[in-house]
Design a protein around this motif. Structure first.
Motif, PDB file in Angstrom:
ATOM      1  N   SER A  88       0.823  -1.196   0.000  1.00 58.72           N
ATOM      2  CA  SER A  88       0.000   0.000   0.000  1.00 58.72           C
ATOM      3  C   SER A  88       0.861   1.251   0.000  1.00 58.72           C
ATOM      4  CB  SER A  88      -0.913   0.011   1.221  1.00 58.72           C
ATOM      5  OG  SER A  88      -1.805  -1.082   1.175  1.00 58.72           O
ATOM      6  N   ARG A  89       0.407   2.285  -0.670  1.00 55.99           N
ATOM      7  CA  ARG A  89       1.108   3.563  -0.684  1.00 55.99           C
ATOM      8  C   ARG A  89       0.832   4.322   0.618  1.00 55.99           C
ATOM      9  NH1 ARG A  89       3.056   0.422  -4.262  1.00 55.99           N
ATOM     10  NH2 ARG A  89       3.948   1.443  -6.097  1.00 55.99           N
ATOM     11  N   LYS A  90       1.706   5.262   0.932  1.00 56.82           N
ATOM     12  CA  LYS A  90       1.530   6.063   2.138  1.00 56.82           C
ATOM     13  C   LYS A  90       0.319   6.973   1.994  1.00 56.82           C
ATOM     14  CE  LYS A  90       6.390   6.268   3.575  1.00 56.82           C
ATOM     15  NZ  LYS A  90       7.543   7.176   3.861  1.00 56.82           N
ATOM     16  N   HIS A  91      -0.316   7.266   3.116  1.00 56.97           N
ATOM     17  CA  HIS A  91      -1.426   8.218   3.197  1.00 56.97           C
ATOM     18  C   HIS A  91      -2.615   7.794   2.324  1.00 56.97           C
ATOM     19  CE1 HIS A  91       1.586  10.658   5.155  1.00 56.97           C
ATOM     20  NE2 HIS A  91       2.308  10.716   4.053  1.00 56.97           N
ATOM     21  N   THR A  92      -2.846   6.477   2.245  1.00 54.92           N
ATOM     22  CA  THR A  92      -3.939   5.980   1.420  1.00 54.92           C
ATOM     23  C   THR A  92      -5.301   6.324   2.013  1.00 54.92           C
ATOM     24  OG1 THR A  92      -2.635   4.164   0.514  1.00 54.92           O
ATOM     25  CG2 THR A  92      -5.018   3.899   0.484  1.00 54.92           C
ATOM     26  N   ILE A  93      -6.196   6.796   1.171  1.00 56.42           N
ATOM     27  CA  ILE A  93      -7.587   7.024   1.551  1.00 56.42           C
ATOM     28  C   ILE A  93      -8.394   5.768   1.248  1.00 56.42           C
ATOM     29  CG2 ILE A  93      -9.653   8.432   1.182  1.00 56.42           C
ATOM     30  CD1 ILE A  93      -7.335   9.980   2.444  1.00 56.42           C
ATOM     31  N   VAL A  94      -8.298   5.288   0.005  1.00 60.98           N
ATOM     32  CA  VAL A  94      -9.003   4.078  -0.401  1.00 60.98           C
ATOM     33  C   VAL A  94      -8.156   3.319  -1.417  1.00 60.98           C
ATOM     34  CG1 VAL A  94     -10.258   5.308  -2.222  1.00 60.98           C
ATOM     35  CG2 VAL A  94     -11.208   3.194  -1.294  1.00 60.98           C
ATOM     36  N   GLU A  95      -8.222   1.994  -1.349  1.00 64.08           N
ATOM     37  CA  GLU A  95      -7.448   1.155  -2.269  1.00 64.08           C
ATOM     38  C   GLU A  95      -8.348   0.083  -2.870  1.00 64.08           C
ATOM     39  OE1 GLU A  95      -3.590  -1.890  -2.226  1.00 64.08           O
ATOM     40  OE2 GLU A  95      -3.817  -0.355  -0.663  1.00 64.08           O
ATOM     41  N   LEU A  96      -8.260  -0.083  -4.192  1.00 65.59           N
ATOM     42  CA  LEU A  96      -9.009  -1.109  -4.902  1.00 65.59           C
ATOM     43  C   LEU A  96      -8.034  -2.158  -5.407  1.00 65.59           C
ATOM     44  CD1 LEU A  96     -10.714   1.613  -5.128  1.00 65.59           C
ATOM     45  CD2 LEU A  96     -11.789   0.557  -7.131  1.00 65.59           C
ATOM     46  N   VAL A  97      -8.317  -3.411  -5.121  1.00 62.83           N
ATOM     47  CA  VAL A  97      -7.488  -4.520  -5.599  1.00 62.83           C
ATOM     48  C   VAL A  97      -8.343  -5.366  -6.537  1.00 62.83           C
ATOM     49  CG1 VAL A  97      -6.093  -6.522  -4.992  1.00 62.83           C
ATOM     50  CG2 VAL A  97      -6.182  -4.543  -3.446  1.00 62.83           C
ATOM     51  N   PHE A  98      -7.882  -5.528  -7.760  1.00 62.33           N
ATOM     52  CA  PHE A  98      -8.617  -6.298  -8.748  1.00 62.33           C
ATOM     53  C   PHE A  98      -8.102  -7.741  -8.798  1.00 62.33           C
ATOM     54  CE2 PHE A  98      -9.064  -1.880  -9.846  1.00 62.33           C
ATOM     55  CZ  PHE A  98     -10.403  -1.777 -10.196  1.00 62.33           C
ATOM     56  N   LYS A  99      -8.912  -8.636  -9.318  1.00 64.18           N
ATOM     57  CA  LYS A  99      -8.595 -10.053  -9.274  1.00 64.18           C
ATOM     58  C   LYS A  99      -7.356 -10.427 -10.070  1.00 64.18           C
ATOM     59  CE  LYS A  99     -12.949 -12.050  -7.834  1.00 64.18           C
ATOM     60  NZ  LYS A  99     -13.962 -13.110  -8.078  1.00 64.18           N
ATOM     61  N   ASP A 100      -6.952  -9.568 -11.014  1.00 64.88           N
ATOM     62  CA  ASP A 100      -5.752  -9.863 -11.785  1.00 64.88           C
ATOM     63  C   ASP A 100      -4.484  -9.368 -11.092  1.00 64.88           C
ATOM     64  OD1 ASP A 100      -5.931  -7.136 -12.093  1.00 64.88           O
ATOM     65  OD2 ASP A 100      -5.710  -7.148 -14.277  1.00 64.88           O
ATOM     66  N   GLY A 101      -4.616  -8.823  -9.870  1.00 65.64           N
ATOM     67  CA  GLY A 101      -3.456  -8.352  -9.120  1.00 65.64           C
ATOM     68  C   GLY A 101      -3.168  -6.874  -9.248  1.00 65.64           C
ATOM     69  N   THR A 102      -3.958  -6.162 -10.047  1.00 65.39           N
ATOM     70  CA  THR A 102      -3.771  -4.723 -10.187  1.00 65.39           C
ATOM     71  C   THR A 102      -4.309  -3.994  -8.957  1.00 65.39           C
ATOM     72  OG1 THR A 102      -3.979  -4.861 -12.598  1.00 65.39           O
ATOM     73  CG2 THR A 102      -4.327  -2.703 -11.593  1.00 65.39           C
ATOM     74  N   HIS A 103      -3.515  -3.057  -8.450  1.00 67.42           N
ATOM     75  CA  HIS A 103      -3.922  -2.228  -7.321  1.00 67.42           C
ATOM     76  C   HIS A 103      -4.096  -0.790  -7.803  1.00 67.42           C
ATOM     77  CE1 HIS A 103      -2.637  -4.959  -3.848  1.00 67.42           C
ATOM     78  NE2 HIS A 103      -2.294  -5.621  -4.946  1.00 67.42           N
ATOM     79  N   PHE A 104      -5.132  -0.159  -7.298  1.00 67.55           N
ATOM     80  CA  PHE A 104      -5.369   1.258  -7.571  1.00 67.55           C
ATOM     81  C   PHE A 104      -5.664   1.944  -6.255  1.00 67.55           C
ATOM     82  CE2 PHE A 104      -8.560   4.614  -8.005  1.00 67.55           C
ATOM     83  CZ  PHE A 104      -7.861   5.526  -8.784  1.00 67.55           C
ATOM     84  N   SER A 105      -5.022   3.096  -6.020  1.00 65.38           N
ATOM     85  CA  SER A 105      -5.289   3.786  -4.762  1.00 65.38           C
ATOM     86  C   SER A 105      -5.368   5.291  -4.935  1.00 65.38           C
ATOM     87  CB  SER A 105      -4.217   3.446  -3.718  1.00 65.38           C
ATOM     88  OG  SER A 105      -2.965   4.003  -4.076  1.00 65.38           O
ATOM     89  N   LEU A 106      -6.114   5.901  -4.023  1.00 60.53           N
ATOM     90  CA  LEU A 106      -6.181   7.353  -3.873  1.00 60.53           C
ATOM     91  C   LEU A 106      -5.478   7.692  -2.568  1.00 60.53           C
ATOM     92  CD1 LEU A 106      -7.254  10.274  -4.269  1.00 60.53           C
ATOM     93  CD2 LEU A 106      -9.387   9.512  -3.183  1.00 60.53           C
ATOM     94  N   THR A 107      -4.471   8.562  -2.638  1.00 60.36           N
ATOM     95  CA  THR A 107      -3.734   8.966  -1.443  1.00 60.36           C
ATOM     96  C   THR A 107      -3.830  10.478  -1.260  1.00 60.36           C
ATOM     97  OG1 THR A 107      -1.610   9.316  -2.575  1.00 60.36           O
ATOM     98  CG2 THR A 107      -2.082   7.074  -1.798  1.00 60.36           C
ATOM     99  N   ASP A 108      -3.623  10.914  -0.028  1.00 62.87           N
ATOM    100  CA  ASP A 108      -3.624  12.339   0.267  1.00 62.87           C
ATOM    101  C   ASP A 108      -2.980  12.544   1.634  1.00 62.87           C
ATOM    102  OD1 ASP A 108      -4.036  15.015   0.664  1.00 62.87           O
ATOM    103  OD2 ASP A 108      -6.223  14.944   0.569  1.00 62.87           O
ATOM    104  N   PHE A 109      -1.802  13.166   1.657  1.00 63.47           N
ATOM    105  CA  PHE A 109      -1.114  13.354   2.930  1.00 63.47           C
ATOM    106  C   PHE A 109      -1.858  14.333   3.835  1.00 63.47           C
ATOM    107  CE2 PHE A 109       0.636  16.861   0.473  1.00 63.47           C
ATOM    108  CZ  PHE A 109       0.762  17.884   1.397  1.00 63.47           C
ATOM    109  N   GLN A 110      -2.748  15.140   3.259  1.00 68.06           N
ATOM    110  CA  GLN A 110      -3.568  16.038   4.066  1.00 68.06           C
ATOM    111  C   GLN A 110      -4.836  15.360   4.583  1.00 68.06           C
ATOM    112  OE1 GLN A 110      -4.250  19.476   1.522  1.00 68.06           O
ATOM    113  NE2 GLN A 110      -2.481  20.534   2.389  1.00 68.06           N
ATOM    114  N   GLY A 111      -5.168  14.213   4.015  1.00 69.15           N
ATOM    115  CA  GLY A 111      -6.354  13.481   4.450  1.00 69.15           C
ATOM    116  C   GLY A 111      -7.670  14.095   4.022  1.00 69.15           C
ATOM    117  N   MET A 112      -7.643  14.974   3.011  1.00 71.64           N
ATOM    118  CA  MET A 112      -8.848  15.686   2.594  1.00 71.64           C
ATOM    119  C   MET A 112      -9.561  15.034   1.400  1.00 71.64           C
ATOM    120  SD  MET A 112      -9.025  18.029   4.805  1.00 71.64           S
ATOM    121  CE  MET A 112     -10.316  19.067   4.113  1.00 71.64           C
ATOM    122  N   ALA A 113      -8.845  14.254   0.598  1.00 69.65           N
ATOM    123  CA  ALA A 113      -9.468  13.587  -0.547  1.00 69.65           C
ATOM    124  C   ALA A 113     -10.566  12.657  -0.050  1.00 69.65           C
ATOM    125  CB  ALA A 113      -8.421  12.817  -1.337  1.00 69.65           C
TER     126      ALA A 113
END
Length: 259
Positions: A88-113
């Protein structure tokens, strides 16, 4: 802060990269701004196929085969990430993991996203919609004494225009950002409507050309007025800067003021 042209390219690239993939798991690491319980989010989206990624205003909409939509708003400092290493990336708000192993995440060090399940419909017109024309501005501006730039930035009036592109639009239209909205003549409202579409569509083309795969960050090198890299406009007139709070307005004396 990513603005409409950036988000338009992000949505196209994410649609191309992720649509058709089945979501295995969604993890919320910062739920302060989530509009539903995490359990409801997981029950609604997990095991669903992602069918589309699109942009509306300043939000990205992730559409799933069951009709559910996950809205993501990056706010000021949000960043998007695609990866397959599983960390996981730092300051993650939400992370999506797909069945093929692809990860997608939204991060924000301010926590506002923020992430929103099934965002409420917003009937405010998008800046690139056909509704944004001379008649729209004539109707909207008629009773507004606020400066034209402040009106353009109001997401309850027109969605998607941010600080940098408001300056670019007003320079192209030849209107001072300090003009009173209700004092701008109809001929200039026509110029404004044309400038909105031309500036934003051109920015989409420039960003796509500079980085065809971009999904985060912002590219601004092509801007003509709102930039610290240039001292004069394309026509050779000095660029002036006015600061109000944290916001800077870039403009020139070429722009007519209406008060």
């Amino acid at each position: 802060m990513p603005e409409l042209p950036d988000l338009e390219i992000f949505s196209r690239n994410l649609h191309r990269r992720l649509s058709g993939r089945q979501l295995k798991e969604i993890t919320v690491r910062n739920s302060k701004k989530l509009n539903v319980p995490v359990t409801e989010l997981k029950e609604t989206l997990e095991s669903q196929k992602l069918t589309s990624v699109s942009r509306t205003g300043k939000e990205l909409y992730f559409g799933f085969e069951n009709g559910a939509v996950l809205g993501l708003h990056l706010m000021l400092k949000g960043e998007l990430h695609l990866f397959t290493d599983g960390d996981s990336r730092k300051h993650t708000i939400v992370e999506l993991v797909f069945k093929d192993g692809t990860h997608f995440s939204l991060t924000d060090f301010q926590g506002m996203a923020r992430a929103t399940l099934n965002p409420e419909a917003d009937h405010t017109p998008d800046a690139l919609s056909e509704a944004i024309n001379q008649e729209f501005f004539k109707r909207i501006f008629a009773s507004r004494k606020a400066t034209v730039k402040n009106v353009l930035l109001d997401q309850h009036i027109i969605r998607g225009i941010g600080n940098a592109y408001a300056d670019e639009i007003l320079w192209e239209a030849g209107i001072s950002p300090f003009s009173a909205a209700n004092k701008i003549p109809e001929a200039k409202l026509r110029d404004l409507a044309k400038a909105v579409r031309h500036v934003l569509e051109n920015a989409v083309k420039q960003i796509s050309k500079a980085d065809p795969t971009i999904i985060s960050g912002e590219l601004r090198d092509f801007l003509r007025i709102h930039t610290t890299k240039k001292t004069h406009s394309p026509s050779g007139v000095p660029i002036l800067i006015d600061k109000t709070g944290a916001r800077k307005t870039y403009y020139t004396q070429e722009q007519e003021i209406f008060n």
